[in-house]
Design a protein around this motif. Structure first.
Motif, mmCIF file in Angstrom:
data_model
loop_
_atom_site.group_PDB
_atom_site.id
_atom_site.type_symbol
_atom_site.label_atom_id
_atom_site.label_comp_id
_atom_site.label_asym_id
_atom_site.label_seq_id
_atom_site.Cartn_x
_atom_site.Cartn_y
_atom_site.Cartn_z
ATOM 1 N N ILE A 118 0.830 -1.203 0.000
ATOM 2 C CA ILE A 118 0.000 0.000 0.000
ATOM 3 C C ILE A 118 0.869 1.260 0.000
ATOM 4 N N SER A 119 2.052 1.185 0.619
ATOM 5 C CA SER A 119 2.958 2.333 0.602
ATOM 6 C C SER A 119 3.515 2.567 -0.800
ATOM 7 N N ALA A 120 3.919 1.484 -1.477
ATOM 8 C CA ALA A 120 4.418 1.607 -2.850
ATOM 9 C C ALA A 120 3.320 2.115 -3.773
ATOM 10 N N ALA A 121 2.098 1.640 -3.559
ATOM 11 C CA ALA A 121 0.965 2.091 -4.361
ATOM 12 C C ALA A 121 0.719 3.584 -4.148
ATOM 13 N N GLY A 122 0.841 4.035 -2.916
ATOM 14 C CA GLY A 122 0.648 5.447 -2.622
ATOM 15 C C GLY A 122 1.655 6.326 -3.328
ATOM 16 N N VAL A 123 2.897 5.851 -3.449
ATOM 17 C CA VAL A 123 3.938 6.626 -4.140
ATOM 18 C C VAL A 123 3.612 6.724 -5.627
ATOM 19 N N VAL A 124 3.242 5.613 -6.254
ATOM 20 C CA VAL A 124 2.867 5.644 -7.672
ATOM 21 C C VAL A 124 1.710 6.612 -7.889
ATOM 22 N N ASN A 125 0.717 6.531 -7.028
ATOM 23 C CA ASN A 125 -0.474 7.371 -7.141
ATOM 24 C C ASN A 125 -0.112 8.859 -7.059
ATOM 25 N N ALA A 126 0.706 9.218 -6.067
ATOM 26 C CA ALA A 126 1.046 10.627 -5.853
ATOM 27 C C ALA A 126 1.926 11.181 -6.970
ATOM 28 N N ILE A 127 2.932 10.427 -7.404
ATOM 29 C CA ILE A 127 3.832 10.890 -8.462
ATOM 30 C C ILE A 127 3.086 11.018 -9.783
ATOM 31 N N SER A 128 2.232 10.043 -10.092
ATOM 32 C CA SER A 128 1.471 10.076 -11.348
ATOM 33 C C SER A 128 0.593 11.312 -11.418
ATOM 34 N N ARG A 129 -0.040 11.642 -10.314
ATOM 35 C CA ARG A 129 -0.934 12.805 -10.285
ATOM 36 C C ARG A 129 -0.143 14.109 -10.303
ATOM 37 N N ALA A 130 0.999 14.131 -9.637
ATOM 38 C CA ALA A 130 1.829 15.337 -9.636
ATOM 39 C C ALA A 130 2.330 15.650 -11.044
ATOM 40 N N CYS A 131 2.608 14.617 -11.827
ATOM 41 C CA CYS A 131 3.007 14.826 -13.219
ATOM 42 C C CYS A 131 1.893 15.533 -13.982
ATOM 43 N N GLY A 240 -6.981 0.231 -2.447
ATOM 44 C CA GLY A 240 -6.913 -0.361 -1.124
ATOM 45 C C GLY A 240 -7.746 -1.619 -1.011
ATOM 46 N N GLU A 241 -8.939 -1.591 -1.584
ATOM 47 C CA GLU A 241 -9.809 -2.776 -1.538
ATOM 48 C C GLU A 241 -9.201 -3.934 -2.322
ATOM 49 N N PHE A 242 -8.594 -3.611 -3.456
ATOM 50 C CA PHE A 242 -7.950 -4.642 -4.269
ATOM 51 C C PHE A 242 -6.799 -5.292 -3.508
ATOM 52 N N LEU A 243 -5.949 -4.467 -2.894
ATOM 53 C CA LEU A 243 -4.813 -5.018 -2.145
ATOM 54 C C LEU A 243 -5.271 -5.739 -0.886
ATOM 55 N N LYS A 244 -6.397 -5.324 -0.306
ATOM 56 C CA LYS A 244 -6.946 -6.036 0.851
ATOM 57 C C LYS A 244 -7.352 -7.453 0.447
ATOM 58 N N GLU A 245 -7.913 -7.608 -0.743
ATOM 59 C CA GLU A 245 -8.239 -8.943 -1.243
ATOM 60 C C GLU A 245 -6.966 -9.762 -1.452
ATOM 61 N N LYS A 246 -5.925 -9.105 -1.937
ATOM 62 C CA LYS A 246 -4.647 -9.795 -2.110
ATOM 63 C C LYS A 246 -4.050 -10.189 -0.760
ATOM 64 N N TYR A 247 -4.276 -9.363 0.263
ATOM 65 C CA TYR A 247 -3.832 -9.694 1.629
ATOM 66 C C TYR A 247 -4.503 -10.977 2.100
ATOM 67 N N ASP A 248 -5.806 -11.078 1.879
ATOM 68 C CA ASP A 248 -6.550 -12.260 2.341
ATOM 69 C C ASP A 248 -6.100 -13.537 1.629
ATOM 70 N N SER A 249 -5.601 -13.396 0.405
ATOM 71 C CA SER A 249 -5.171 -14.574 -0.359
ATOM 72 C C SER A 249 -3.656 -14.632 -0.528
ATOM 73 N N ALA A 250 -2.913 -13.938 0.351
ATOM 74 C CA ALA A 250 -1.454 -13.871 0.232
ATOM 75 C C ALA A 250 -0.826 -15.261 0.304
ATOM 76 N N ALA A 251 0.282 -15.418 -0.406
ATOM 77 C CA ALA A 251 0.953 -16.711 -0.497
ATOM 78 C C ALA A 251 2.015 -16.858 0.596
ATOM 79 N N ALA A 252 1.971 -17.984 1.293
ATOM 80 C CA ALA A 252 3.004 -18.307 2.290
ATOM 81 C C ALA A 252 4.225 -18.845 1.555
ATOM 82 N N MET A 253 5.372 -18.196 1.741
ATOM 83 C CA MET A 253 6.581 -18.551 1.004
ATOM 84 C C MET A 253 7.721 -18.909 1.953
ATOM 85 N N ARG A 254 8.735 -19.536 1.376
ATOM 86 C CA ARG A 254 9.979 -19.822 2.096
ATOM 87 C C ARG A 254 11.124 -19.764 1.103
#
Length: 357
Positions: A118-131, A240-254
């Protein structure tokens, strides 16, 4: 769980960006006091941001006008995180008031995966709009190609959000820290680096893929004889809603033998670039625990009738709950008056509320 100085620096960096928004507002009120901040290539701004890696500091010096918008993007991500998790045991809060997300960032959990995304998404959102708004010297309106399915008689123009630039700059800046790390291949620290990169990309891709075509009608008396269309960012709530869905289905990795992340359970499909991944189990967040960043749920409001995570049974972790009455104020008996406003009364009612023991 491995706590490293790098994780602490990342947290301090995110807090520094968040604080930069407040700094900008105070500077706007007293601009003459710090004229050196407006000089391209000046050092004070970059030197004041704690937690910058060497690569990020170089980018900061080259693109100082971008830094405030990176801070605004981080702030947007934090607010959206708090909204999406407002009814969860972990509500995107911290026990440490000097940071943003607190010690939860030191655990490679689902929650950390979401905060990176969500932090990375916020940066893309802010920079894109500032352009688009002409605030940055190195970019302008979107130059995205005309969509193939756009009707021929519709004009492709206007000043769209420059999501291509926002995505590229966010990738270079946010990922610079992770790419500079040189942990032994296959180590726990290396696994955490790969996890962070995966979730950074998932956040950026969410903004990129959810951007859509917006159009405006032109013509006499709203005839819409002509349409002008452009590329527009999706509302960040949708991201945010999209990433929340991704949170619920996040993959357990090693970490695997080849030094790459692999699924803990091979029955599931491997994550794509749009999916979140984590390497550590989450704390239950039921009790206050400063070592894990958990505030606990004591005193949290809960819903007695809900069977979901906001319900008193799950929110209170089986400890029970207290009931009390409180006054609720809301608008009521609203009437439309010609022309053109709505007038409402203010109603007060006594309602039951429940808080976790």
């Amino acid at each position: 769980m491995v706590e490293t100085a790098d994780n602490l620096e990342e947290e301090m960096f995110l807090w520094g960006l968040f604080s930069l928004v407040l700094w900008r507002r105070s500077l706007a009120m007293n601009p003459i006091q710090r004229p050196e901040m407006y000089i391209i290539g000046a050092q004070p701004l970059c030197s004041q941001l704690t937690g910058l890696s060497q690569g990020q500091r170089k980018l900061c010096q080259l693109y100082q006008d971008h830094m405030v918008y990176i801070g605004e993007g981080a702030k947007t991500g934090i607010k959206e995180c708090q909204y999406q998790f407002r009814q969860r045991r972990w509500n995107c809060s911290t026990v440490d008031n000097t940071s943003v997300f607190g010690r939860v960032m030191q655990i490679g959990s689902r929650e950390t995966a979401f905060t990176y995304a969500i932090s990375a998404a916020g940066v893309v959102n802010a920079i894109s709009r500032a352009c688009r708004e002409g605030e940055l010297s190195t970019c302008g309106c979107s130059r995205a190609a005309r969509p193939r399915d756009l009707p021929r008689d519709w004009l492709w123009g206007g000043c769209g959000d420059n999501v291509n630039y926002g995505y590229r700059f966010a990738r270079e800046f946010v990922d610079a820290r992770e790419r500079e790390k040189n942990y032994p291949r296959g180590s726990t620290e290396h696994a955490r680096t790969l996890m962070n990169l995966q979730n950074n990309e998932a956040g950026r891709m969410a903004v990129y893929n959810l951007a859509n075509v917006a159009c405006k009608c032109h013509g006499v008396s709203g005839s819409c004889s002509l349409k002008t269309c452009w590329l527009q960012l999706a509302d960040f709530r949708r991201v945010g809603e999209f990433l929340k869905e991704k949170y619920d289905s996040a993959a357990a990795m090693r970490i695997g033998r080849r030094g790459k992340l692999e699924l803990v359970n091979n029955r599931f499909n491997p994550p794509t670039a749009e999916d979140l991944a984590y390497i550590d189990p989450s704390p239950d967040y039921c009790l206050r625990n400063e070592s894990t960043g958990s505030l606990g749920t004591q005193g949290r409001l809960c819903n007695k009738t809900s069977e979901g995570m906001d319900g008193c049974e799950l929110m209170c972790c089986g400890r029970g709950y207290d009931q009390f009455k409180t006054y609720k104020h809301e608008r009521c008996h609203c009437k439309f008056h010609w022309c053109c406003y709505v007038k409402c009364k203010r109603c007060t009612s006594l309602v039951d509320q429940f808080v976790c023991k």
